[in-house]
Design an enzyme around this catalytic site. Sequence first.
Site, PDB file in Angstrom:
ATOM      1  N   GLN A 103     -28.341 -27.361  10.772  1.00 33.83           N
ATOM      2  CA  GLN A 103     -26.933 -27.058  11.052  1.00 33.83           C
ATOM      3  C   GLN A 103     -26.872 -26.041  12.195  1.00 33.83           C
ATOM      4  O   GLN A 103     -27.562 -25.022  12.164  1.00 33.83           O
ATOM      5  CB  GLN A 103     -26.259 -26.463   9.806  1.00 33.83           C
ATOM      6  CG  GLN A 103     -24.773 -26.214  10.030  1.00 33.83           C
ATOM      7  CD  GLN A 103     -24.104 -25.507   8.859  1.00 33.83           C
ATOM      8  OE1 GLN A 103     -24.535 -24.437   8.439  1.00 33.83           O
ATOM      9  NE2 GLN A 103     -23.050 -26.097   8.338  1.00 33.83           N
ATOM     10  N   TYR A 195     -15.492 -20.625  11.440  1.00 34.63           N
ATOM     11  CA  TYR A 195     -16.248 -20.262  12.648  1.00 34.63           C
ATOM     12  C   TYR A 195     -15.592 -20.872  13.900  1.00 34.63           C
ATOM     13  O   TYR A 195     -14.511 -21.451  13.824  1.00 34.63           O
ATOM     14  CB  TYR A 195     -17.717 -20.659  12.490  1.00 34.63           C
ATOM     15  CG  TYR A 195     -18.368 -19.914  11.346  1.00 34.63           C
ATOM     16  CD1 TYR A 195     -18.284 -18.516  11.288  1.00 34.63           C
ATOM     17  CD2 TYR A 195     -19.021 -20.570  10.317  1.00 34.63           C
ATOM     18  CE1 TYR A 195     -18.845 -17.809  10.231  1.00 34.63           C
ATOM     19  CE2 TYR A 195     -19.581 -19.866   9.250  1.00 34.63           C
ATOM     20  CZ  TYR A 195     -19.486 -18.483   9.217  1.00 34.63           C
ATOM     21  OH  TYR A 195     -20.027 -17.775   8.178  1.00 34.63           O
ATOM     22  N   ARG A 243     -19.902 -30.676   9.560  1.00 35.12           N
ATOM     23  CA  ARG A 243     -19.330 -29.938   8.416  1.00 35.12           C
ATOM     24  C   ARG A 243     -17.857 -29.761   8.725  1.00 35.12           C
ATOM     25  O   ARG A 243     -17.481 -29.117   9.706  1.00 35.12           O
ATOM     26  CB  ARG A 243     -20.011 -28.578   8.251  1.00 35.12           C
ATOM     27  CG  ARG A 243     -19.684 -27.965   6.876  1.00 35.12           C
ATOM     28  CD  ARG A 243     -20.840 -28.127   5.927  1.00 35.12           C
ATOM     29  NE  ARG A 243     -20.491 -28.483   4.576  1.00 35.12           N
ATOM     30  CZ  ARG A 243     -20.576 -27.684   3.495  1.00 35.12           C
ATOM     31  NH1 ARG A 243     -20.946 -26.446   3.651  1.00 35.12           N
ATOM     32  NH2 ARG A 243     -20.292 -28.134   2.301  1.00 35.12           N
ATOM     33  N   ARG A 342     -25.450 -23.675  -4.025  1.00 42.36           N
ATOM     34  CA  ARG A 342     -25.936 -22.690  -5.007  1.00 42.36           C
ATOM     35  C   ARG A 342     -26.696 -23.315  -6.177  1.00 42.36           C
ATOM     36  O   ARG A 342     -27.678 -22.717  -6.647  1.00 42.36           O
ATOM     37  CB  ARG A 342     -24.755 -21.832  -5.488  1.00 42.36           C
ATOM     38  CG  ARG A 342     -24.245 -20.893  -4.402  1.00 42.36           C
ATOM     39  CD  ARG A 342     -22.901 -20.325  -4.746  1.00 42.36           C
ATOM     40  NE  ARG A 342     -21.895 -21.379  -4.874  1.00 42.36           N
ATOM     41  CZ  ARG A 342     -20.669 -21.189  -5.328  1.00 42.36           C
ATOM     42  NH1 ARG A 342     -20.296 -19.984  -5.701  1.00 42.36           N
ATOM     43  NH2 ARG A 342     -19.814 -22.187  -5.391  1.00 42.36           N
ATOM     44  N   CYS A 367     -21.761 -16.336 -10.020  1.00 38.68           N
ATOM     45  CA  CYS A 367     -21.592 -14.890 -10.190  1.00 38.68           C
ATOM     46  C   CYS A 367     -21.356 -14.182  -8.857  1.00 38.68           C
ATOM     47  O   CYS A 367     -20.936 -13.038  -8.827  1.00 38.68           O
ATOM     48  CB  CYS A 367     -22.831 -14.304 -10.869  1.00 38.68           C
ATOM     49  SG  CYS A 367     -24.330 -14.437  -9.850  1.00 38.68           S
ATOM     50  N   CYS A 370     -25.527 -14.148  -4.597  1.00 38.58           N
ATOM     51  CA  CYS A 370     -26.089 -14.607  -3.319  1.00 38.58           C
ATOM     52  C   CYS A 370     -25.101 -14.322  -2.185  1.00 38.58           C
ATOM     53  O   CYS A 370     -25.474 -13.825  -1.118  1.00 38.58           O
ATOM     54  CB  CYS A 370     -26.446 -16.099  -3.376  1.00 38.58           C
ATOM     55  SG  CYS A 370     -25.099 -17.196  -3.857  1.00 38.58           S
ATOM     56  N   ALA A 417     -65.369  -7.953  26.079  1.00 40.46           N
ATOM     57  CA  ALA A 417     -64.706  -8.346  24.834  1.00 40.46           C
ATOM     58  C   ALA A 417     -64.999  -7.323  23.743  1.00 40.46           C
ATOM     59  O   ALA A 417     -64.111  -6.934  22.977  1.00 40.46           O
ATOM     60  CB  ALA A 417     -65.164  -9.735  24.408  1.00 40.46           C
TER      61      ALA A 417
HETATM   62  C1  LIG Z   1     -24.227 -17.561   0.104  1.00 34.19           C
HETATM   63  C2  LIG Z   1     -23.582 -18.768   0.716  1.00 34.19           C
HETATM   64  C3  LIG Z   1     -23.910 -19.120   2.001  1.00 34.19           C
HETATM   65  C4  LIG Z   1     -23.337 -20.260   2.581  1.00 34.19           C
HETATM   66  N1  LIG Z   1     -23.692 -20.598   3.844  1.00 34.19           N
HETATM   67  C5  LIG Z   1     -23.170 -21.703   4.424  1.00 34.19           C
HETATM   68  C6  LIG Z   1     -23.551 -22.082   5.736  1.00 34.19           C
HETATM   69  O1  LIG Z   1     -24.364 -21.429   6.382  1.00 34.19           O
HETATM   70  N2  LIG Z   1     -22.990 -23.190   6.267  1.00 34.19           N
HETATM   71  C7  LIG Z   1     -22.067 -23.945   5.584  1.00 34.19           C
HETATM   72  O2  LIG Z   1     -21.601 -24.947   6.109  1.00 34.19           O
HETATM   73  N3  LIG Z   1     -21.701 -23.606   4.330  1.00 34.19           N
HETATM   74  C8  LIG Z   1     -22.231 -22.527   3.733  1.00 34.19           C
HETATM   75  N4  LIG Z   1     -21.874 -22.193   2.455  1.00 34.19           N
HETATM   76  C9  LIG Z   1     -20.982 -23.097   1.700  1.00 34.19           C
HETATM   77  C10 LIG Z   1     -21.809 -24.082   0.867  1.00 34.19           C
HETATM   78  O3  LIG Z   1     -22.435 -25.042   1.669  1.00 34.19           O
HETATM   79  C11 LIG Z   1     -20.956 -24.828  -0.157  1.00 34.19           C
HETATM   80  O4  LIG Z   1     -19.967 -25.583   0.479  1.00 34.19           O
HETATM   81  C12 LIG Z   1     -20.289 -23.913  -1.176  1.00 34.19           C
HETATM   82  O5  LIG Z   1     -21.168 -22.922  -1.621  1.00 34.19           O
HETATM   83  C13 LIG Z   1     -19.819 -24.688  -2.394  1.00 34.19           C
HETATM   84  O6  LIG Z   1     -20.880 -25.460  -2.919  1.00 34.19           O
HETATM   85  P1  LIG Z   1     -21.818 -24.999  -4.169  1.00 34.19           P
HETATM   86  O7  LIG Z   1     -20.901 -24.737  -5.327  1.00 34.19           O
HETATM   87  O8  LIG Z   1     -22.709 -26.176  -4.385  1.00 34.19           O
HETATM   88  O9  LIG Z   1     -22.529 -23.761  -3.779  1.00 34.19           O
HETATM   89  C14 LIG Z   1     -22.408 -21.048   1.864  1.00 34.19           C
HETATM   90  C15 LIG Z   1     -22.083 -20.674   0.553  1.00 34.19           C
HETATM   91  C16 LIG Z   1     -22.660 -19.555  -0.025  1.00 34.19           C
HETATM   92  C17 LIG Z   1     -22.296 -19.203  -1.430  1.00 34.19           C
END
Ligand SMILES: Cc1cc2nc3c(=O)[nH]c(=O)nc-3n(C[C@H](O)[C@H](O)[C@H](O)COP(=O)(O)O)c2cc1C
Length: 536
Positions: A103, A195, A243, A342, A367, A370, A417
Amino acid sequence: MPEFPHLFEPFIIPPVHLKSRIVMAPLFTAYGRPDGTVSKLTLDHYKEVARGGVAMIVVANASIDPSGALSKHSLRADDDRFLPGLSQLAETIKKEGAAAVLQINHGGRFAGGKTVYVPSPVSISDINIIGFYKAALKSLDIQQQWAILSGAIHQQPKELTVAEIQRIIMAYAKAAARAKEAGFDMVEIHGGTGYLPVQFLSPRTNRRKDLYGGNPENRMRFPVELTEAVKNAVGSNFPVGYRFLADEWLPDGFSLDEARIFAERLSALQVAYLSVTGGTYESFSNPEIMEKSHEPGYMVYLAQQIKEAVNLPVITAGRITTPELAEEILREKRADLIGLARPLFADPQWPEKARTGQDNIVPCKDCGTCFQLVVADRPALCAQWDKAKLIKRKGMIKEMQNPRKKILVAMDESENAAMAAAYTGDMLANRKDVTITLLHIQTDESIKNESGIREMMDIARSLLAKAGIPEEAVTIQVREKKTGIGNDILNEIAESGYGTVVMGRRGVSRAQQILFGSVSNKIIQNTKDCTVWIVG
Ligand SMILES: Cc1cc2nc3c(=O)[nH]c(=O)nc-3n(C[C@H](O)[C@H](O)[C@H](O)COP(=O)(O)O)c2cc1C
C-alpha cells in the site's frame, strides 16, 4: 466439505491467484526502522501473518514521498535505496504462500515532513481532528496527550501548487514502479482514512478554486490522475488496487452518492479491486461514529453499495471477527473478499484455525491498544498476545529502535587489511552496540591463496576480540566477485545498510591497485549515508 466453503473458495485478481477470500487489510504497526527501511521486526511480523494461512497481505502505508510519511517508523518507497528491504519483504510474504501487496500513501495534513502539503490550508478548528486525537489518546496522561497533539497540529500546512500536485502524482507512479520492481504482486493506492487523496475528494478539506477543487469532477481529479499515472507506470498486467472511501459520514462531507461516481471513474481506469472503508480521522471525533465502529461488520453495507455500483472485486473490512460472519457476508454476496486487520494482529493463525475447524481463535477485543500506540508514534502491541509473544516483540522493538551499528571491514590478504581490523578494534574497544562484518571479495589471486585469507581473517578476529568486541558480534563473509571489488563492496553496503566501512589504504593488494585503480577512492566517492575510514 469445509465448514466455510465460501471463505475458502479461491479467487483471482488477474493474474494473481488467491487461495481463499481472506486478505490482511493494511494495519500500520510502526515497525519500520527510524530511517523508513524494513526492519527484522517488519519481516518477522508479516512472515508470521503469512504463515497463518491468509491469501493476500496488504503491507501498510509506505510513503511515496518524504513529505508524505506519517511517522519516522513508516516504511518508505520513495527512493531506490528502499528497494532491497522491500524486496526482502515481498519475498518473505510470498515464500509463505500469500500474495504480497504494497500500500502506498501520501499523508497530506497528517504527514510529518518539513513541509505539510494540503489541497487547501483549512484551519485546524474547521476540521475537528483534535477531537479525534483526544479520543484516540484518552488512556494517556494529559502531558503525553499534549506532546502528541502539539506535534500533530503545530505545522502550518501549505497549499499545493499545480506543479507540486504534478510532482506528487509522479512520486506515486515511481513508488508503484518500485513496488513492482521489489517483487510485490500488486500495489494498493491508499485512498482512505483522510490522507491526501481524500483531502482532495472532500469538500470539507478541498476549497480550491482551480481545476482540482470545486465541483465533484474537479475534486476527483487528483486521485483519478494519480491512479492513471500509477497504472501507466506498472503496465496493464500488474494489478493496482484502491483503498476506497465510500462515505465520510460527515455533514457536507464526501458522500456515498459521490463515491459511486468515483468508483465508476476508477473502474474505467481498470483498477483491480476496491477495498471499501468509511470515515476519516475527523469522523471518528464524533462519539456516535466511534460507537458504530465497534459493531461487527460495520462497513459491510458500504462495500455492498459499491459492489452494486461497479463490476469490480470488492474487499470489506471492519470488525469481521469470526469465520461465521465472514462466511455469511460472502454467501450473501455483499463482498468478494474479507479484510482482517486487527483480527490477524491478535491471532495470525485465524485463517488456518478457521480452515481446520479449530474453535480457539484469539479474538481482537477492540480495546484500541494497537491504535493508541501507533497514534503516539510507538510500535504496536496487542493486549491479546500471550506473555512469550509480548516479550519477544518487545525485544525486537528495542532492537529496531536502537539498532546495533553495522560496521563493514573490507578484507584481503594484505597487511593493510590487518591494520584496518586493528584500527576498528581500537576505535570500538569494548563496544557492545556494534556488529562487525569482515568481508572478502574473492579474486583469481585470492582463490589461489585461500589459506592466506583464512589466516588474515583469524588475525582480524583475534584483534577484535582483544579489543573487547564480543565474539558473536563479528561475522566473516567470503563472496565471489560479481562486477568488480569496488562495485561489489558498494552493493553490499547499500543492501545491508552499513553505517561505517573500514578498509586498508587502498583496500586491496598492490597488484590489484594497478589493475583496478583505487577501490577505496571508489567507495568514498560512491557511498551515501555511510562513513568510510581509510586506514594505513
Ligand atoms: C492500528 C491501525 C492501523 C491501521 N493502519 C491502516 C493503514 O495503514 N492503511 C489503511 O488503509 N488502513 C489502516 N487501518 C484500517 C484497517 O485496515 C481496517 O480497515 C480497520 O482496522 C477495520 O478493520 P479490522 O476491524 O479488521 O481491524 C488501520 C487500523 C488500525 C486499528
